[in-house]
Write a protein that holds these residues in place. Structure first.
Motif, PDB file in Angstrom:
ATOM      1  N   SER A   1     -10.636  17.422  40.834  1.00 38.77           N
ATOM      2  CA  SER A   1      -9.375  16.966  41.428  1.00 38.77           C
ATOM      3  C   SER A   1      -9.176  17.427  42.861  1.00 38.77           C
ATOM      4  O   SER A   1      -8.560  16.708  43.657  1.00 38.77           O
ATOM      5  CB  SER A   1      -8.186  17.449  40.576  1.00 38.77           C
ATOM      6  OG  SER A   1      -8.258  16.948  39.259  1.00 38.77           O
ATOM      7  N   PHE A   2      -9.656  18.623  43.205  1.00 39.48           N
ATOM      8  CA  PHE A   2      -9.241  19.217  44.469  1.00 39.48           C
ATOM      9  C   PHE A   2     -10.372  19.594  45.419  1.00 39.48           C
ATOM     10  O   PHE A   2     -10.114  20.123  46.506  1.00 39.48           O
ATOM     11  CB  PHE A   2      -8.387  20.471  44.195  1.00 39.48           C
ATOM     12  CG  PHE A   2      -7.157  20.180  43.379  1.00 39.48           C
ATOM     13  CD1 PHE A   2      -6.119  19.407  43.903  1.00 39.48           C
ATOM     14  CD2 PHE A   2      -7.020  20.653  42.080  1.00 39.48           C
ATOM     15  CE1 PHE A   2      -4.992  19.127  43.164  1.00 39.48           C
ATOM     16  CE2 PHE A   2      -5.894  20.384  41.330  1.00 39.48           C
ATOM     17  CZ  PHE A   2      -4.872  19.616  41.871  1.00 39.48           C
TER      18      PHE A   2
ATOM     19  N   GLN B   1     -11.916  19.500  53.024  1.00 39.40           N
ATOM     20  CA  GLN B   1     -11.286  19.069  54.276  1.00 39.40           C
ATOM     21  C   GLN B   1     -10.482  20.205  54.900  1.00 39.40           C
ATOM     22  O   GLN B   1     -10.443  20.340  56.121  1.00 39.40           O
ATOM     23  CB  GLN B   1     -10.390  17.849  54.018  1.00 39.40           C
ATOM     24  CG  GLN B   1     -11.170  16.574  53.715  1.00 39.40           C
ATOM     25  CD  GLN B   1     -10.261  15.406  53.388  1.00 39.40           C
ATOM     26  OE1 GLN B   1      -9.324  15.525  52.598  1.00 39.40           O
ATOM     27  NE2 GLN B   1     -10.524  14.267  54.004  1.00 39.40           N
ATOM     28  N   MET B   2      -9.840  21.027  54.079  1.00 38.78           N
ATOM     29  CA  MET B   2      -9.103  22.189  54.590  1.00 38.78           C
ATOM     30  C   MET B   2     -10.036  23.166  55.299  1.00 38.78           C
ATOM     31  O   MET B   2      -9.646  23.855  56.247  1.00 38.78           O
ATOM     32  CB  MET B   2      -8.392  22.920  53.444  1.00 38.78           C
ATOM     33  CG  MET B   2      -7.207  22.191  52.866  1.00 38.78           C
ATOM     34  SD  MET B   2      -6.474  23.121  51.489  1.00 38.78           S
ATOM     35  CE  MET B   2      -5.121  22.031  51.029  1.00 38.78           C
ATOM     36  N   ALA B   3     -11.296  23.205  54.815  1.00 41.04           N
ATOM     37  CA  ALA B   3     -12.284  24.103  55.421  1.00 41.04           C
ATOM     38  C   ALA B   3     -12.937  23.485  56.652  1.00 41.04           C
ATOM     39  O   ALA B   3     -13.766  24.134  57.303  1.00 41.04           O
ATOM     40  CB  ALA B   3     -13.349  24.477  54.396  1.00 41.04           C
TER      41      ALA B   3
ATOM     42  N   PHE C   1     -15.168  13.356  55.057  1.00 39.79           N
ATOM     43  CA  PHE C   1     -15.427  12.533  53.884  1.00 39.79           C
ATOM     44  C   PHE C   1     -16.933  12.347  53.665  1.00 39.79           C
ATOM     45  O   PHE C   1     -17.430  12.421  52.544  1.00 39.79           O
ATOM     46  CB  PHE C   1     -14.771  11.158  54.048  1.00 39.79           C
ATOM     47  CG  PHE C   1     -13.332  11.114  53.610  1.00 39.79           C
ATOM     48  CD1 PHE C   1     -12.938  11.645  52.385  1.00 39.79           C
ATOM     49  CD2 PHE C   1     -12.372  10.527  54.420  1.00 39.79           C
ATOM     50  CE1 PHE C   1     -11.616  11.594  51.977  1.00 39.79           C
ATOM     51  CE2 PHE C   1     -11.047  10.464  54.014  1.00 39.79           C
ATOM     52  CZ  PHE C   1     -10.663  10.999  52.798  1.00 39.79           C
ATOM     53  N   ALA C   2     -17.648  12.094  54.752  1.00 37.79           N
ATOM     54  CA  ALA C   2     -19.082  11.841  54.630  1.00 37.79           C
ATOM     55  C   ALA C   2     -19.805  13.054  54.051  1.00 37.79           C
ATOM     56  O   ALA C   2     -20.648  12.926  53.150  1.00 37.79           O
ATOM     57  CB  ALA C   2     -19.665  11.473  55.991  1.00 37.79           C
ATOM     58  N   TRP C   3     -19.478  14.255  54.549  1.00 44.20           N
ATOM     59  CA  TRP C   3     -20.138  15.462  54.060  1.00 44.20           C
ATOM     60  C   TRP C   3     -19.666  15.828  52.652  1.00 44.20           C
ATOM     61  O   TRP C   3     -20.425  16.400  51.863  1.00 44.20           O
ATOM     62  CB  TRP C   3     -19.915  16.622  55.027  1.00 44.20           C
ATOM     63  CG  TRP C   3     -20.842  16.553  56.197  1.00 44.20           C
ATOM     64  CD1 TRP C   3     -20.546  16.140  57.457  1.00 44.20           C
ATOM     65  CD2 TRP C   3     -22.234  16.881  56.205  1.00 44.20           C
ATOM     66  NE1 TRP C   3     -21.662  16.183  58.262  1.00 44.20           N
ATOM     67  CE2 TRP C   3     -22.713  16.643  57.516  1.00 44.20           C
ATOM     68  CE3 TRP C   3     -23.134  17.348  55.239  1.00 44.20           C
ATOM     69  CZ2 TRP C   3     -24.039  16.850  57.877  1.00 44.20           C
ATOM     70  CZ3 TRP C   3     -24.454  17.555  55.595  1.00 44.20           C
ATOM     71  CH2 TRP C   3     -24.898  17.312  56.912  1.00 44.20           C
ATOM     72  N   SER C   4     -18.421  15.502  52.346  1.00 45.51           N
ATOM     73  CA  SER C   4     -17.956  15.740  50.978  1.00 45.51           C
ATOM     74  C   SER C   4     -18.734  14.850  50.012  1.00 45.51           C
ATOM     75  O   SER C   4     -19.033  15.257  48.882  1.00 45.51           O
ATOM     76  CB  SER C   4     -16.451  15.484  50.854  1.00 45.51           C
ATOM     77  OG  SER C   4     -16.146  14.124  51.049  1.00 45.51           O
ATOM     78  N   GLY C   5     -19.078  13.630  50.446  1.00 47.69           N
ATOM     79  CA  GLY C   5     -19.895  12.750  49.619  1.00 47.69           C
ATOM     80  C   GLY C   5     -21.257  13.338  49.356  1.00 47.69           C
ATOM     81  O   GLY C   5     -21.806  13.214  48.251  1.00 47.69           O
TER      82      GLY C   5
ATOM     83  N   GLY D   1      -3.551  28.410  48.975  1.00 48.43           N
ATOM     84  CA  GLY D   1      -4.754  27.898  49.612  1.00 48.43           C
ATOM     85  C   GLY D   1      -5.971  27.945  48.707  1.00 48.43           C
ATOM     86  O   GLY D   1      -5.917  28.424  47.564  1.00 48.43           O
ATOM     87  N   PRO D   2      -7.120  27.457  49.187  1.00 49.52           N
ATOM     88  CA  PRO D   2      -8.338  27.374  48.381  1.00 49.52           C
ATOM     89  C   PRO D   2      -8.815  28.710  47.817  1.00 49.52           C
ATOM     90  O   PRO D   2      -9.303  28.768  46.688  1.00 49.52           O
ATOM     91  CB  PRO D   2      -9.370  26.794  49.362  1.00 49.52           C
ATOM     92  CG  PRO D   2      -8.561  26.027  50.357  1.00 49.52           C
ATOM     93  CD  PRO D   2      -7.297  26.807  50.511  1.00 49.52           C
ATOM     94  N   ARG D   3      -8.665  29.791  48.592  1.00 53.80           N
ATOM     95  CA  ARG D   3      -9.212  31.073  48.124  1.00 53.80           C
ATOM     96  C   ARG D   3      -8.493  31.560  46.873  1.00 53.80           C
ATOM     97  O   ARG D   3      -9.135  32.080  45.945  1.00 53.80           O
ATOM     98  CB  ARG D   3      -9.130  32.119  49.235  1.00 53.80           C
ATOM     99  CG  ARG D   3      -9.973  31.780  50.453  1.00 53.80           C
ATOM    100  CD  ARG D   3     -10.093  32.926  51.420  1.00 53.80           C
ATOM    101  NE  ARG D   3     -10.954  33.979  50.890  1.00 53.80           N
ATOM    102  CZ  ARG D   3     -11.420  34.990  51.624  1.00 53.80           C
ATOM    103  NH1 ARG D   3     -11.104  35.083  52.911  1.00 53.80           N
ATOM    104  NH2 ARG D   3     -12.188  35.898  51.085  1.00 53.80           N
ATOM    105  N   LEU D   4      -7.172  31.408  46.831  1.00 58.88           N
ATOM    106  CA  LEU D   4      -6.431  31.825  45.639  1.00 58.88           C
ATOM    107  C   LEU D   4      -6.822  30.974  44.440  1.00 58.88           C
ATOM    108  O   LEU D   4      -6.998  31.485  43.328  1.00 58.88           O
ATOM    109  CB  LEU D   4      -4.922  31.715  45.898  1.00 58.88           C
ATOM    110  CG  LEU D   4      -4.016  32.118  44.728  1.00 58.88           C
ATOM    111  CD1 LEU D   4      -4.245  33.571  44.331  1.00 58.88           C
ATOM    112  CD2 LEU D   4      -2.544  31.886  45.095  1.00 58.88           C
ATOM    113  N   MET D   5      -6.992  29.682  44.652  1.00 59.98           N
ATOM    114  CA  MET D   5      -7.371  28.790  43.558  1.00 59.98           C
ATOM    115  C   MET D   5      -8.746  29.159  43.007  1.00 59.98           C
ATOM    116  O   MET D   5      -8.937  29.255  41.786  1.00 59.98           O
ATOM    117  CB  MET D   5      -7.368  27.343  44.037  1.00 59.98           C
ATOM    118  CG  MET D   5      -7.712  26.327  42.942  1.00 59.98           C
ATOM    119  SD  MET D   5      -7.855  24.625  43.545  1.00 59.98           S
ATOM    120  CE  MET D   5      -9.453  24.722  44.396  1.00 59.98           C
TER     121      MET D   5
END
Length: 400
Positions: free
Chosen positions: A235-236, A242-244, A248-252, A367-371
């Motif tokens: 999901s995230f 993107q927050m880091a 989109f291309a690199w996430s793919g 943020g991402p680190r806590l998650m």
């Protein structure tokens, strides 16, 4: 949901290879559909003005509805013998309604996601039950069929990122609809005639019988703690990437790496299960999950977040195959489909609800680190419960 009464008992013969080919094609196309859509839908919802916390709440609500609708699917499949019809609906309805995510009305988006989840939630247990039977009759392993889903997810994730860079996030629905239609064409040709069983175990009585098994309950609890962390990826991940500073291309590319590593994992899963057993393989996969989240918690940068996806095969790939096979072994033939459905309700349903609520909140507030820290702890607790399952099973084997 007990689907055993509606699943074809495949006889060894000329139709085996045809059925296996169709099942592999089904997993490939549904993998392409999900891989090109699911990881990016949160980005579309953010584009529509929703926060990650609201997205998590909406996804949890949709998953809750899906769980509540499981008995209805059970009636359709068991009492009315409509397995193929239900499988067709799980492709048609989600495929045709996702366009309406582009409507900027919150009530419409919530309704679309709820319907999407209600119909698609039953797709996996039905397909898996077909695949387990087909693999058993053909003398092969479930993993050799399921790996095509990972191949599809890998290709879908990669090309989905390129597609969004080219077309924009509002056009996300087009490839999803296309691949669902291709999968539908295969489902239409899957054999529908079945050998009905004379002894029926109802959905409710089957659930009661399984919930009375202490070891099975511990197994489900461990699966819940492990799989709720997977929402951080499903999901995230694209949002955190993107927050880091990722695109989109690199996430793919990251999504493709993650899914493609499941292919060799599922190919060797049968050998690993034979050598170490179900419980130890589940523990190993849980520890890899823990390592995977810990790395992203400690080093949340795009390059590392891409590289760590190589652990997806040893975490999700091993865990899922071992869990499905474990359920099949512990429940027996009469309760196998009910067990798979109960496992899916906990693994995907309750785990998805808790994960989307918790991880959506943590991402929005810390943020991402806590998650990712929370995911590390949850995976560790899941590993401990599965260790307990392994210990009980080992003692039982020694006493027999």
């Amino acid at each position: 949901m007990r689907r055993g009464t509606s699943i074809r008992r495949f006889s060894v013969g000329s139709k085996e290879s045809e059925v296996l080919l169709k099942m592999r094609g089904l997993y490939l196309f549904t993998g392409l559909a999900g891989g090109s859509f699911n990881p990016y839908v949160t980005s579309l919802l953010v584009h529509q003005g929703m926060t990650s916390q609201r997205i998590g709440i909406m996804m949890a609500f949709g998953t809750l509805l899906a769980i509540l609708f499981q008995p209805l699917w059970g009636i359709l499949v068991d009492h009315y013998q409509r397995t193929r019809l239900v499988l067709m609906l799980t492709l048609i309805v989600p495929g045709t309604i996702v366009y309406f995510y582009n409507v900027k009305w919150l009530v419409v988006i919530v309704l679309v996601y709820s319907l999407y989840t209600i119909f698609q939630s039953t797709q996996t247990p039905i397909a898996d039950a077909y695949a387990v039977n087909a693999a058993s009759a053909a003398g092969t392993s479930f993993g050799t069929i399921r790996l095509f889903g990972s191949i599809g997810t890998a290709l879908g994730g990669y090309f989905g990122g390129l597609y969004l860079n080219w077309m924009g996030v509002t056009e996300l629905w087009i490839p999803f609809l296309l691949f669902n239609l291709l999968a539908l064409l295969l489902v239409i040709t899957i054999p529908v005639n079945v050998e009905r069983r004379t002894h029926h175990v109802t959905f409710t009585s089957g659930i009661r019988q399984l919930l009375g098994n202490r070891v099975f309950l511990l197994f489900l609890a461990g699966c819940f703690l492990v799989n709720q962390t997977l929402t951080a990826f499903n999901s995230f991940f694209v949002l955190t990437f993107q927050m880091a500073g990722g695109s989109f291309a690199w996430s793919g590319i990251a999504l493709m790496i993650a899914s493609i590593t499941s292919v060799p994992a599922m190919l060797v899963a049968a050998s690993v299960l034979k050598k170490y057993g179900y419980e130890k393989t589940l523990m190993l996969a849980s520890v890899v999950y823990m390592l995977r989240w810990a790395i992203q918690w400690l080093i949340p940068v795009p390059g590392v977040m891409i590289g760590v996806q190589t652990l997806h095969g040893m975490s999700f790939g091993f865990f899922y195959i071992a869990a499905v096979e474990y359920v099949a072994s512990i429940t027996g033939k009469e309760l196998q489909a009910t067990g798979q459905s109960l496992f899916n309700m906990v693994f995907v349903g309750l785990g998805g609800i808790a994960g989307n609520l918790l991880n959506g909140y943590l991402l929005d507030s810390g943020g991402p680190r806590l998650m990712y820290f929370s995911c590390t702890v949850s995976a560790a607790l899941g590993a401990l419960l599965l260790y307990k399952v392994s210990s009980i099973s080992h003692k039982k084997q020694q006493s027999e």
